[in-house]
Design a protein around this motif. Structure first.
Motif, PDB file in Angstrom:
ATOM      1  N   TYR A  77      -0.333  12.167   9.460  1.00 33.63           N
ATOM      2  CA  TYR A  77      -0.434  12.331   8.010  1.00 33.63           C
ATOM      3  C   TYR A  77       0.922  12.262   7.334  1.00 33.63           C
ATOM      4  O   TYR A  77       1.030  11.949   6.159  1.00 33.63           O
ATOM      5  N   PHE A  78       1.964  12.525   8.089  1.00 34.44           N
ATOM      6  CA  PHE A  78       3.300  12.452   7.513  1.00 34.44           C
ATOM      7  C   PHE A  78       4.016  11.162   7.887  1.00 34.44           C
ATOM      8  O   PHE A  78       5.139  10.934   7.476  1.00 34.44           O
ATOM      9  N   CYS A  79       3.343  10.367   8.676  1.00 35.69           N
ATOM     10  CA  CYS A  79       3.956   9.097   9.092  1.00 35.69           C
ATOM     11  C   CYS A  79       3.014   7.936   8.769  1.00 35.69           C
ATOM     12  O   CYS A  79       2.597   7.193   9.663  1.00 35.69           O
TER      13      CYS A  79
ATOM     14  N   LEU B 156       0.833  -1.206   0.000  1.00 36.37           N
ATOM     15  CA  LEU B 156       0.000   0.000   0.000  1.00 36.37           C
ATOM     16  C   LEU B 156       0.868   1.256   0.000  1.00 36.37           C
ATOM     17  O   LEU B 156       0.626   2.212  -0.730  1.00 36.37           O
ATOM     18  N   LEU B 157       1.917   1.235   0.832  1.00 37.64           N
ATOM     19  CA  LEU B 157       2.814   2.392   0.919  1.00 37.64           C
ATOM     20  C   LEU B 157       3.485   2.635  -0.427  1.00 37.64           C
ATOM     21  O   LEU B 157       3.569   3.766  -0.903  1.00 37.64           O
ATOM     22  N   ALA B 158       3.923   1.549  -1.039  1.00 37.60           N
ATOM     23  CA  ALA B 158       4.611   1.700  -2.322  1.00 37.60           C
ATOM     24  C   ALA B 158       3.659   2.293  -3.358  1.00 37.60           C
ATOM     25  O   ALA B 158       4.032   3.148  -4.152  1.00 37.60           O
ATOM     26  N   GLN B 159       2.421   1.815  -3.315  1.00 34.97           N
ATOM     27  CA  GLN B 159       1.439   2.282  -4.299  1.00 34.97           C
ATOM     28  C   GLN B 159       1.047   3.731  -4.078  1.00 34.97           C
ATOM     29  O   GLN B 159       0.920   4.504  -5.003  1.00 34.97           O
TER      30      GLN B 159
ATOM     31  N   HIS C 197      -4.995  14.065   4.019  1.00 34.86           N
ATOM     32  CA  HIS C 197      -6.049  13.360   4.771  1.00 34.86           C
ATOM     33  C   HIS C 197      -6.646  12.259   3.913  1.00 34.86           C
ATOM     34  O   HIS C 197      -6.805  11.123   4.356  1.00 34.86           O
ATOM     35  N   LEU C 198      -6.919  12.635   2.693  1.00 34.89           N
ATOM     36  CA  LEU C 198      -7.527  11.692   1.760  1.00 34.89           C
ATOM     37  C   LEU C 198      -6.614  10.474   1.540  1.00 34.89           C
ATOM     38  O   LEU C 198      -7.049   9.319   1.566  1.00 34.89           O
ATOM     39  N   LYS C 199      -5.343  10.789   1.357  1.00 32.02           N
ATOM     40  CA  LYS C 199      -4.374   9.724   1.100  1.00 32.02           C
ATOM     41  C   LYS C 199      -4.357   8.724   2.248  1.00 32.02           C
ATOM     42  O   LYS C 199      -4.406   7.509   2.036  1.00 32.02           O
ATOM     43  N   LEU C 200      -4.317   9.236   3.466  1.00 31.12           N
ATOM     44  CA  LEU C 200      -4.224   8.338   4.610  1.00 31.12           C
ATOM     45  C   LEU C 200      -5.531   7.567   4.823  1.00 31.12           C
ATOM     46  O   LEU C 200      -5.511   6.359   5.066  1.00 31.12           O
ATOM     47  N   ASP C 201      -6.655   8.273   4.692  1.00 28.08           N
ATOM     48  CA  ASP C 201      -7.948   7.586   4.847  1.00 28.08           C
ATOM     49  C   ASP C 201      -8.098   6.481   3.817  1.00 28.08           C
ATOM     50  O   ASP C 201      -8.535   5.367   4.127  1.00 28.08           O
ATOM     51  N   ALA C 202      -7.728   6.815   2.579  1.00 24.44           N
ATOM     52  CA  ALA C 202      -7.875   5.822   1.510  1.00 24.44           C
ATOM     53  C   ALA C 202      -6.975   4.619   1.769  1.00 24.44           C
ATOM     54  O   ALA C 202      -7.366   3.460   1.573  1.00 24.44           O
ATOM     55  N   SER C 203      -5.766   4.895   2.251  1.00 26.54           N
ATOM     56  CA  SER C 203      -4.850   3.778   2.498  1.00 26.54           C
ATOM     57  C   SER C 203      -5.360   2.895   3.625  1.00 26.54           C
ATOM     58  O   SER C 203      -5.312   1.655   3.530  1.00 26.54           O
ATOM     59  N   SER C 204      -5.825   3.525   4.679  1.00 29.99           N
ATOM     60  CA  SER C 204      -6.291   2.704   5.792  1.00 29.99           C
ATOM     61  C   SER C 204      -7.557   1.948   5.408  1.00 29.99           C
ATOM     62  O   SER C 204      -7.745   0.791   5.782  1.00 29.99           O
TER      63      SER C 204
END
Ligand code: GDP
Length: 694
Positions: free
Chosen positions: A596-598, A369-372, A406-413
């Motif tokens: 958000y940065f971690c 997920l992180l890589a993507q 915010h979006l990035k982290l929510d989507a990843s989780s």
């Protein structure tokens, strides 16, 4: 007397199953005769049924070991092929069909086979007899028969007419006895005529006068004498046969027909004539001679049995340490040992092992997920402007309030929680269990048993498949709350930070090892550096590729370029990993407010929460249910669920066990035979005493 023969035939049958040595048997009556001499007719008149293969070109190709068992109290008549396991066959035409099929199964180029067909017939109408029907001698081979057939048949017969067997030599009255192949063959091995019974068939086809003299003044005189018979089934019986499907007893009809002929010629065949005629006399003679012959062989056979038993006992002691073994105990012991090893495994494989498996799987998913979502370039925004691990003031230059982050982290989780953890975690654990079971099988006695291996593997796959289905759904429900809301406390954050650090470190190690591997693949660091430099220059637009570069470019082959690209990818990834490790270690990421940065720390903490739910659930549902059902399923499939024959087949799959079982069985059988012979001796002695007494 009858009982003696019966017992001896029984012993003969037992010895047949011991097999091996030729001398380990009791004598039998072997039946020889030219084709059309009436051999089949005589045998069928004795048995009372048509059962031998017929037909123009039907040459018997295998000896038939015919054991007749008199069953005085039974009504039913039936046959059995012990080697075929077809059970009782009471339809004699189907016995005939089986014999025909067995004959036809002998390959043409082999002509005849000396592997006897064993056939037992049980009937209240047959005498206790043991007969071996051999292929009939042929005079001239017909065009469609192999030329060596004649020779082969003669050879086969020669093998069987050796002492101590009794020879039943069949000749037809309408052929000059001097031309009888049966008598000629018999004379060659029994020149003094001591163990040959002459049978002259078709007495009705010659002058009574001539028939009489054939029975009397033969050039080949036999101690056991000649018997004249009319073995033909009278035509009237043959027609009614149509209506009773050939299953009625023909002995009586044959004997009545025969008696009519002989009584019509009292001068030649009556009591005064002192000749032996009729199927009845023949039957009696056969029984008497067989009993005598068997009895006189009993001593030498017993010696052979003792010898064989001594050998078997020695082998049992030396090779198998006198260890008793049966297929049943072997299976039971193997199963116990396997269940024991399974219990041992179950003790070491619990919740924490399940946890480790799931976490490992989720770590991998987090890395993906992180890589993507984060590590694809450009990612500079995510780095503190100065990578000073001690400073909290140096925030990444990205705006923490910007909705993008915010979006990035929510989507990843969300991607993580909606991954299908239920199915994923369940199958990871189920697969691990299956792999462990496979290991246990490999290390058990079942390793040498394809059947056992499959039964055990099937047992575990079935249970795991059945359990997995519901469990994945239920687990999915358990983790459902995390799909909507995830709260982390400081502890969880700190733990996530520690864990992801080691995950990243490990990933870095893997990446670097992979680069090393590519390096050796292409043949050295320098070569790899050159091609990577070229790829970098292309990427930066310093070099323009001509064409598509499929056939190679810049002096590098296509294969080398591919390796180069792989190495460039790994190098870039290593670079990112190093930077992210620093970021995670920085003070910023020590504070969950900076999530958000971690994203690494955040996603790891989420994965950890999911893991905790999953391991708890799978431990309770999958492990404990599997640990409960599996041993029971093993019992069902390998314990009480198997028939005796299946157990035997199972045990015999292992050649070592097979040999062991064979020795045990052989020993037991030989001991049993000796006991039988002993009781036979006692019976004999009793009969002698009572004969003297009366
Ligand atoms: P095999 O080839 O030696 O088995 O001979 P079969 O038993 O098949 O007999 C050959 C032919 O001779 C058949 O047609 C029988 O019916 C016939 N046959 C057998 N025995 C006698 C007998 O005693 N008298 C007469 N008339 N015919 C017989």
């Amino acid at each position: 007397m009858m009982l003696l023969t019966k017992k001896m035939i029984h012993i003969r049958t037992l010895l047949q199953s011991v097999g091996k040595s030729d001398s380990l048997t009791l004598p039998s009556i072997v039946v020889i005769g030219s084709q059309s001499s009436g051999k089949s007719s005589v045998l069928e008149a004795i048995v009372g049924h048509e059962f031998l293969p017929k037909g123009n070109n039907m040459v018997t190709r295998r000896p038939i070991e015919l054991t007749l068992v008199n069953t005085p109290d039974a009504k039913a008549e039936y046959g059995e092929f012990p080697a075929l396991g077809l059970g009782k066959i009471s339809d004699f035409s189907s016995i005939q069909k089986t014999l025909t099929d067995l004959n036809l199964a002998v390959p043409a180029e082999e002509c005849v086979s000396d592997d006897p067909i064993q056939l037992r017939i049980y009937s209240p109408n047959v005498p206790d007899l043991s007969l071996i029907d051999l292929p009939g001698y042929i005079q001239v081979t017909s065009l469609d028969q192999p030329p060596e057939l004649k020779e082969k048949i003669a050879e086969l017969c020669d093998k069987y007419i050796q002492p101590p067997n009794v020879i039943l030599a069949i000749s037809a009255a309408d052929v000059d006895l001097a031309n009888s192949t049966a008598l000629r063959a018999s004379r060659a091995v029994d020149p003094r005529g001591e163990r040959t019974i002459g049978v002259i068939t078709k007495m009705d086809l010659v002058d009574p006068d001539r028939g009489y003299s054939m029975l009397h003044d033969s050039k080949y005189s036999l101690r056991l004498g000649y018997v004249g018979v009319v073995a033909r089934v009278p035509p009237s019986t043959t027609t009614t046969k149509l209506f009773n499907r050939g299953n009625s007893n023909i002995s009586q009809a044959v004997m009545r027909n025969e008696a009519a002929f002989f009584t019509a010629h009292p001068q030649e065949f009556g009591p005064e004539a002192h000749v032996e005629v009729g199927m009845g006399s023949l039957r009696k003679k056969l029984m008497h001679v067989l009993e005598q012959t068997m009895a006189s062989s009993l001593k030498s056979t017993t010696e052979v049995i003792h010898q064989e038993l001594a050998e078997a006992t020695y082998e049992f002691k030396v090779q198998y340490n006198d260890r008793p073994l049966s297929a049943e105990t072997y299976l039971a012991e193997s199963l116990d040992a396997f269940k024991h090893s399974f219990r041992g495994f179950a003790e070491t494989f619990g919740r924490s092992q399940v946890r480790e498996l799931i976490k490992q799987e989720l770590d991998q998913q987090v890395l993906n997920l992180l890589a993507q979502r984060y590590w694809n370039k450009p990612i500079e925004d995510l780095f503190p402007t100065a990578l000073d691990t001690d400073s909290l003031t140096d925030l990444p230059k990205a705006d923490p309030e910007h909705p993008l982050w915010h979006l990035k982290l929510d989507a990843s989780s969300a991607a993580l929680t909606k991954l299908g953890i239920g199915r994923l975690a369940t199958s990871v654990v189920a697969n691990a269990l299956q792999t462990h079971i496979d290991h246990l099988i490999q290390g058990s006695t079942f390793a040498n048993h394809p059947f056992g291996r499959k039964a055990i593997a099937d047992a575990s796959t079935t249970i795991l498949r059945d359990l997995s289905y519901d469990i994945s759904d239920e687990l999915e429900i358990c983790i459902k709350p995390y799909k909507y809301r995830i709260e982390l406390d400081d502890n969880e954050w700190a733990k996530g930070r520690d864990n992801i650090t080691s995950v990243l470190k490990e990933e870095l190690r893997v990446c670097e090892a992979a680069v090393k591997h590519v390096e050796t693949e292409v043949g050295g660091r320098k070569k790899l550096r050159d091609v990577m430099g070229f790829i970098d220059r292309v990427r930066n637009g310093q070099v323009v590729l001509e064409g598509d570069g499929v056939g190679g470019a810049g002096g590098f082959s296509a294969a080398l370029l591919r390796k180069g690209r792989e190495a460039v990818f790994l190098r870039d990834r290593s670079g990112i990993l190093k930077m992210r490790m620093m970021a995670v270690r920085s003070k910023q990421c020590a504070n969950k407010a900076n999530k958000y940065f971690c994203p690494e720390v955040f996603l790891d903490a989420v994965a950890d929460k999911l893991t905790t739910t999953a391991d708890l659930f799978l431990d309770a549902e999958l492990l404990s249910k599997f640990y409960y059902s599996f041993p029971r399923e093993l019992d069902a499939r390998l314990g009480h669920g198997l028939s005796k024959a299946e157990i035997e087949r199972f045990a015999r799959e292992d050649p070592k066990i097979r040999r062991h079982l064979d020795v045990v069985k052989r020993k037991e059988l030989l001991e049993y035979v000796l006991k039988e012979i002993d009781s036979l001796r006692q019976l004999e002695a009793r009969e002698k005493r009572s004969a003297r007494g009366s």
